[in-house]
Design an enzyme around this catalytic site. Structure first.
Site, mmCIF file in Angstrom:
data_model
loop_
_atom_site.group_PDB
_atom_site.id
_atom_site.type_symbol
_atom_site.label_atom_id
_atom_site.label_comp_id
_atom_site.label_asym_id
_atom_site.label_seq_id
_atom_site.Cartn_x
_atom_site.Cartn_y
_atom_site.Cartn_z
ATOM 1 N N THR A 147 0.830 -1.218 0.000
ATOM 2 C CA THR A 147 0.000 0.000 0.000
ATOM 3 C C THR A 147 0.854 1.252 0.000
ATOM 4 O O THR A 147 0.547 2.233 -0.695
ATOM 5 C CB THR A 147 -0.941 0.000 1.209
ATOM 6 O OG1 THR A 147 -1.746 -1.184 1.182
ATOM 7 C CG2 THR A 147 -1.844 1.216 1.191
ATOM 8 N N LYS A 193 -8.495 -1.733 -4.440
ATOM 9 C CA LYS A 193 -8.231 -2.843 -3.523
ATOM 10 C C LYS A 193 -9.457 -3.751 -3.582
ATOM 11 O O LYS A 193 -10.380 -3.637 -2.774
ATOM 12 C CB LYS A 193 -8.013 -2.309 -2.107
ATOM 13 C CG LYS A 193 -7.688 -3.376 -1.069
ATOM 14 C CD LYS A 193 -6.234 -3.762 -1.085
ATOM 15 C CE LYS A 193 -5.903 -4.663 0.096
ATOM 16 N NZ LYS A 193 -4.501 -5.125 0.063
ATOM 17 N N GLU A 241 -4.231 -3.262 -6.189
ATOM 18 C CA GLU A 241 -3.426 -3.899 -5.150
ATOM 19 C C GLU A 241 -4.022 -5.236 -4.740
ATOM 20 O O GLU A 241 -5.206 -5.342 -4.410
ATOM 21 C CB GLU A 241 -3.307 -2.985 -3.926
ATOM 22 C CG GLU A 241 -2.411 -3.567 -2.837
ATOM 23 C CD GLU A 241 -2.385 -2.715 -1.586
ATOM 24 O OE1 GLU A 241 -2.385 -3.286 -0.490
ATOM 25 O OE2 GLU A 241 -2.383 -1.472 -1.719
#
Length: 223
Positions: A16, A37, A116
């Site tokens: 992150t 995410k 991510e």
């Protein structure tokens, strides 16, 4: 428009932090950005519902701004592996539904979109699929965040081997020093550069107060 999948050599490698740093660097260059995410566990209940700290960081790094649900559609409270958290909540996770959601998000065509993952490359999504399968499904090159600590060279080499074995391109890697003191830190960084056959997008030293803007100084965007 450029989009990349971000993975790490392990949990707590600093995905992150590096992702937010790359988004900050892109914004400095006048580019539009989006941080995603898709699946997050370890979320906290707020007045707005379950929120994940990492997803909030990516939301803050997105420009123009976007709603939280458009950053993190699957949020789970237990701080356990995402597939186990989903099973506990009775939620079905699969590459098909996540891929469909991401296709819609990618259609926004921002200059830089970073997706991510969770943990490392081989984190399960369900009994038969890995979250990393999204990179292959959507043909996204991968940025690998290497958490620089003892064992990092082995973890990094194995991660790159696994990504390429899956038929996915490695866009580059970032060395993120996560320990304040490490024996032979420079030698380890040199070994990573020697053994990882992919562009190095930055070497981030240990920072007392890490943040996106501070990390951006040490990074470059993939070409």
């Amino acid at each position: 428009m450029s989009a990349y999948f971000v993975t790490g050599t392990d949990t707590d490698a600093g995905k992150t932090l590096i992702t937010s740093g790359l988004l900050a660097l892109a914004r400095r260059q006048g580019l539009s950005t989006l941080g995603l995410k898709p699946v997050a566990s370890g979320c906290e209940m707020t007045s707005d519902g379950l929120r994940n700290r990492d997803a909030l960081t990516l939301q803050a790094g997105s420009s123009p701004t976007t709603a939280y649900a458009q950053v993190n559609p699957y949020a789970f409270a237990p701080a356990i592996a995402p597939h186990l958290a989903a099973q506990r909540e009775g939620v079905s996770l699969g590459l098909a539904n996540l891929g469909e959601w991401l296709t819609t998000r990618l259609a926004e065509a921002r200059d830089l979109t970073l997706i991510e993952g969770a943990g490392g490359w081989r984190v399960p999504l369900n009994d038969h699929e890995d979250l990393a399968g999204l990179a292959g499904l959507l043909r996204l090159p991968v940025i690998v965040v290497v958490g620089v600590r003892l064992g990092a060279i082995n973890h990094a080499r194995l991660t790159l081997e696994a990504i390429r074995r899956d038929g996915v391109e490695v866009a580059g890697w970032v060395a993120n020093q996560i320990e304040p003191q490490m024996d032979e830190a420079t030698a380890n960084l040199n070994s990573l550069a020697q053994h990882l056959d992919a562009p190095c997008l930055g070497q981030v030293p240990y920072l007392e107060r890490p943040c996106a803007d501070a990390v951006a100084h040490f990074l470059r965007l993939p070409e």
